[in-house]
Write an enzyme that holds these catalytic residues in place. Structure first.
Site, mmCIF file in Angstrom:
data_model
loop_
_atom_site.group_PDB
_atom_site.id
_atom_site.type_symbol
_atom_site.label_atom_id
_atom_site.label_comp_id
_atom_site.label_asym_id
_atom_site.label_seq_id
_atom_site.Cartn_x
_atom_site.Cartn_y
_atom_site.Cartn_z
ATOM 1 N N LYS A 83 -84.097 84.396 -28.782
ATOM 2 C CA LYS A 83 -82.949 84.828 -27.967
ATOM 3 C C LYS A 83 -81.763 84.873 -28.899
ATOM 4 O O LYS A 83 -81.508 83.910 -29.630
ATOM 5 C CB LYS A 83 -82.691 83.859 -26.818
ATOM 6 C CG LYS A 83 -81.432 84.256 -26.026
ATOM 7 C CD LYS A 83 -81.327 83.566 -24.694
ATOM 8 C CE LYS A 83 -80.603 82.260 -24.751
ATOM 9 N NZ LYS A 83 -80.278 81.731 -23.420
ATOM 10 N N ASN A 175 -65.606 69.390 -8.599
ATOM 11 C CA ASN A 175 -65.417 70.196 -9.802
ATOM 12 C C ASN A 175 -64.016 69.944 -10.345
ATOM 13 O O ASN A 175 -63.068 69.816 -9.563
ATOM 14 C CB ASN A 175 -65.589 71.694 -9.478
ATOM 15 C CG ASN A 175 -65.672 72.528 -10.744
ATOM 16 O OD1 ASN A 175 -66.486 72.243 -11.623
ATOM 17 N ND2 ASN A 175 -64.844 73.539 -10.853
ATOM 18 N N SER A 215 -68.488 72.534 -18.556
ATOM 19 C CA SER A 215 -68.211 72.660 -19.994
ATOM 20 C C SER A 215 -67.390 71.464 -20.473
ATOM 21 O O SER A 215 -66.563 71.616 -21.367
ATOM 22 C CB SER A 215 -67.425 73.948 -20.252
ATOM 23 O OG SER A 215 -68.054 75.042 -19.663
ATOM 24 N N MET A 235 -76.963 69.116 -17.296
ATOM 25 C CA MET A 235 -77.341 70.453 -17.766
ATOM 26 C C MET A 235 -76.256 71.157 -18.572
ATOM 27 O O MET A 235 -76.510 72.172 -19.212
ATOM 28 C CB MET A 235 -77.712 71.337 -16.564
ATOM 29 C CG MET A 235 -78.800 70.775 -15.677
ATOM 30 S SD MET A 235 -80.325 70.378 -16.553
ATOM 31 C CE MET A 235 -80.812 71.972 -17.169
ATOM 32 N N GLY A 236 -75.030 70.640 -18.539
ATOM 33 C CA GLY A 236 -73.930 71.362 -19.189
ATOM 34 C C GLY A 236 -73.822 71.117 -20.681
ATOM 35 O O GLY A 236 -73.349 71.970 -21.421
ATOM 36 N N THR A 237 -74.251 69.942 -21.145
ATOM 37 C CA THR A 237 -74.046 69.584 -22.551
ATOM 38 C C THR A 237 -75.126 70.210 -23.424
ATOM 39 O O THR A 237 -76.275 69.788 -23.398
ATOM 40 C CB THR A 237 -74.036 68.044 -22.706
ATOM 41 O OG1 THR A 237 -72.980 67.535 -21.899
ATOM 42 C CG2 THR A 237 -73.811 67.646 -24.148
ATOM 43 N N ASP A 238 -74.694 71.229 -24.186
ATOM 44 C CA ASP A 238 -75.646 71.950 -25.038
ATOM 45 C C ASP A 238 -75.065 72.179 -26.426
ATOM 46 O O ASP A 238 -75.526 73.045 -27.154
ATOM 47 C CB ASP A 238 -76.034 73.281 -24.375
ATOM 48 C CG ASP A 238 -74.824 74.149 -24.049
ATOM 49 O OD1 ASP A 238 -73.683 73.716 -24.326
ATOM 50 O OD2 ASP A 238 -75.007 75.257 -23.525
ATOM 51 N N LYS A 242 -69.808 68.113 -26.662
ATOM 52 C CA LYS A 242 -69.723 68.219 -25.195
ATOM 53 C C LYS A 242 -70.258 66.932 -24.559
ATOM 54 O O LYS A 242 -71.132 66.268 -25.131
ATOM 55 C CB LYS A 242 -70.539 69.407 -24.687
ATOM 56 C CG LYS A 242 -69.836 70.745 -24.800
ATOM 57 C CD LYS A 242 -70.648 71.774 -24.024
ATOM 58 C CE LYS A 242 -70.106 73.168 -24.152
ATOM 59 N NZ LYS A 242 -71.024 74.138 -23.529
ATOM 60 N N GLY A 308 -81.052 68.131 -20.030
ATOM 61 C CA GLY A 308 -81.554 69.512 -20.180
ATOM 62 C C GLY A 308 -80.698 70.280 -21.171
ATOM 63 O O GLY A 308 -79.637 70.791 -20.839
HETATM 64 P P1 NAD Z 1 -68.526 78.688 -16.374
HETATM 65 O O1 NAD Z 1 -67.493 79.006 -17.390
HETATM 66 O O2 NAD Z 1 -68.867 79.713 -15.364
HETATM 67 O O3 NAD Z 1 -68.093 77.341 -15.588
HETATM 68 C C1 NAD Z 1 -67.611 76.226 -16.302
HETATM 69 C C2 NAD Z 1 -67.681 74.973 -15.459
HETATM 70 O O4 NAD Z 1 -67.190 73.888 -16.245
HETATM 71 C C3 NAD Z 1 -66.791 75.010 -14.229
HETATM 72 O O5 NAD Z 1 -67.326 74.124 -13.280
HETATM 73 C C4 NAD Z 1 -65.457 74.493 -14.773
HETATM 74 O O6 NAD Z 1 -64.648 73.952 -13.754
HETATM 75 C C5 NAD Z 1 -65.944 73.419 -15.725
HETATM 76 N N1 NAD Z 1 -65.050 73.199 -16.865
HETATM 77 C C6 NAD Z 1 -64.469 74.126 -17.669
HETATM 78 N N2 NAD Z 1 -63.764 73.521 -18.646
HETATM 79 C C7 NAD Z 1 -63.897 72.186 -18.434
HETATM 80 C C8 NAD Z 1 -63.399 71.046 -19.106
HETATM 81 N N3 NAD Z 1 -62.640 71.143 -20.191
HETATM 82 N N4 NAD Z 1 -63.743 69.829 -18.621
HETATM 83 C C9 NAD Z 1 -64.547 69.714 -17.539
HETATM 84 N N5 NAD Z 1 -65.060 70.767 -16.884
HETATM 85 C C10 NAD Z 1 -64.727 71.983 -17.317
HETATM 86 O O7 NAD Z 1 -69.802 78.226 -17.183
HETATM 87 P P2 NAD Z 1 -71.326 78.221 -16.740
HETATM 88 O O8 NAD Z 1 -71.962 79.495 -17.180
HETATM 89 O O9 NAD Z 1 -71.455 77.799 -15.319
HETATM 90 O O10 NAD Z 1 -71.910 77.086 -17.719
HETATM 91 C C11 NAD Z 1 -71.589 75.728 -17.503
HETATM 92 C C12 NAD Z 1 -72.056 74.914 -18.699
HETATM 93 O O11 NAD Z 1 -73.464 74.974 -18.813
HETATM 94 C C13 NAD Z 1 -71.519 75.407 -20.042
HETATM 95 O O12 NAD Z 1 -71.105 74.272 -20.780
HETATM 96 C C14 NAD Z 1 -72.704 76.073 -20.699
HETATM 97 O O13 NAD Z 1 -72.641 76.040 -22.107
HETATM 98 C C15 NAD Z 1 -73.826 75.205 -20.159
HETATM 99 N N6 NAD Z 1 -75.151 75.835 -20.171
HETATM 100 C C16 NAD Z 1 -76.213 75.043 -20.479
HETATM 101 C C17 NAD Z 1 -77.485 75.581 -20.492
HETATM 102 C C18 NAD Z 1 -78.673 74.709 -20.796
HETATM 103 O O14 NAD Z 1 -79.781 75.228 -20.977
HETATM 104 N N7 NAD Z 1 -78.531 73.416 -20.804
HETATM 105 C C19 NAD Z 1 -77.675 76.948 -20.201
HETATM 106 C C20 NAD Z 1 -76.576 77.712 -19.857
HETATM 107 C C21 NAD Z 1 -75.306 77.147 -19.833
#
Ligand code: NAD
Length: 337
Positions: A83, A175, A215, A235-238, A242, A308
């Site tokens: 990818k 959120n 994020s 799931m967010g920390t990648d 982060k 994740g």
């Molecule tokens: P998005 O930009 O649509 O949403 C961001 C989310 O994070 C919102 O809920 C926002 O309020 C919050 N946010 C933004 N800045 C912040 C900060 N400084 N502190 C706390 N919260 C904050 O993004 P998304 O597409 O929904 O992705 C969310 C996260 O998931 C991203 O960090 C992305 O990299 C991660 N992600 C992980 C995987 C995985 O496989 N683990 C896959 C895709 C995305």
């Protein structure tokens, strides 16, 4: 993907490269197919039938973009490829999604390019499948309340996939940007689930299963707020730096992940490991639970965490499904290089 589907894809690819666009991916890859593909590849990773290659991710010094590759080979599913994509922060102003990716599938026997598949929808559905697999294997059966931390693009995919794994009655959500919550509320209501916006403390006190998908770069949920028996999918920390939850929460929990190497470097566990609160050896690949080599949850009081991090093999697994389905339905474009 079924063996027949794999064979069809293999046989068909001699005729050229299949192009599977974003809209078609959304049409042909169901949540169930994504769940099955991701569960199978996690199992294959744990039995050394599939492995991810080192990830490349670079700030390219242009358009503020982060660009890279996630690649790997699944011998069991015969998926070889990568990818490629990243994050372009200026895209939103152009009416485009900031995260952009494309998946390339190659024939493992010949090296020929077999398919070019849009990666944006697939990233969302494979990430939702990942937390959903963790819920299926680690959450208490009687879980009733789902806690959502995060309300961005991924969150609605996460919510829909999780809702299929347990008989949830209610969603509690928080959120950092509350103005984003109504979209998540609408998704819950469409699923017939009660929805309540709560504080993070209240979320921890009520939820049986929690998904964090933000994020964030600092802990949003503290250990003392979480009740015994909870399953948390982080799931967010990648990326390095982060962070979504208190490292002490991982120290007191049983921790599972998609891939240990990523978990301790770019995943949620990086912080607990760096702080000396968690050892690498204490983290279990979820594939070991899937394969029956680890019991998973051992008691109703145990807190389980799934880190994740997102691996390239997940992308290849769902892209293989997309290509096979598009081939079967005759809906994809084919080109000869
Ligand atoms: P998005 O930009 O649509 O949403 C961001 C989310 O994070 C919102 O809920 C926002 O309020 C919050 N946010 C933004 N800045 C912040 C900060 N400084 N502190 C706390 N919260 C904050 O993004 P998304 O597409 O929904 O992705 C969310 C996260 O998931 C991203 O960090 C992305 O990299 C991660 N992600 C992980 C995987 C995985 O496989 N683990 C896959 C895709 C995305």
């Amino acid at each position: 993907m079924s063996i027949q589907a794999t064979e069809r894809l293999e046989n068909s690819m001699s005729d050229g490269v299949l192009i599977v666009g974003e809209d078609l991916c959304a049409e042909v890859v169901s949540r169930k197919a994504a769940f099955d593909a991701v569960e199978a590849v996690f199992g294959a990773m744990a039995s050394d039938d599939a492995y991810n290659f080192p990830v490349i991710r670079e700030a390219i010094g242009y358009a503020d973009a982060l660009y890279g590759f996630k690649s790997g080979f699944d011998r069991a599913g015969k998926a070889l490829g990568l990818k490629s994509g990243g994050y372009w922060p200026g895209n939103a102003e152009k009416g485009l999604t900031n995260h952009q990716s494309t998946i390339f599938l190659f024939d493992p026997d010949t090296g020929l390019l077999r398919a070019l598949v849009g990666g944006n929808y697939l990233t969302a559905i494979r990430t939702a499948a990942s937390s959903s697999v963790s819920i299926a294997h680690l959450a208490r059966e009687e879980s009733k309340v789902l806690g959502m931390v995060g309300a961005g693009h991924q969150s609605t995919f996460q919510l829909r996939a999780a809702a299929e794994r347990r008989a949830f009655e209610k969603v509690v959500a928080w959120n950092p940007h509350p103005e984003m919550l109504p979209r998540l509320a609408a998704e819950a209501e469409a699923l017939g689930l009660a929805f309540e916006a709560v504080s993070p403390e209240e979320l921890g006190a009520e939820a049986d299963v929690i998904i964090t998908i933000t994020s964030a770069f600092e802990p949003l949920l503290m250990k003392d707020w979480i009740k015994p028996g909870t399953h948390i999918a982080c799931m967010g920390t990648d990326t390095k730096g982060k962070q979504e939850v208190d490292p002490a929460l991982l120290a007191g929990a049983t921790v599972f992940t998609d891939e240990i190497a990523q978990s301790i470097t770019i995943g949620e566990a990086q912080h607990a490991v760096q702080a000396g609160l968690l050892a690498e050896a204490e983290i279990t690949p979820i594939g070991a639970v899937i394969n029956g080599d680890h019991p998973g949850r051992r008691s109703d009081a145990e807190i389980t965490v799934f880190d994740g991090t997102g691996v390239g093999l997940q992308d290849l697994a769902v892209a293989s499904v997309a290509a096979a389905q598009a081939e079967q339905t005759g809906t994809a474009v084919r080109v000869t290089l």
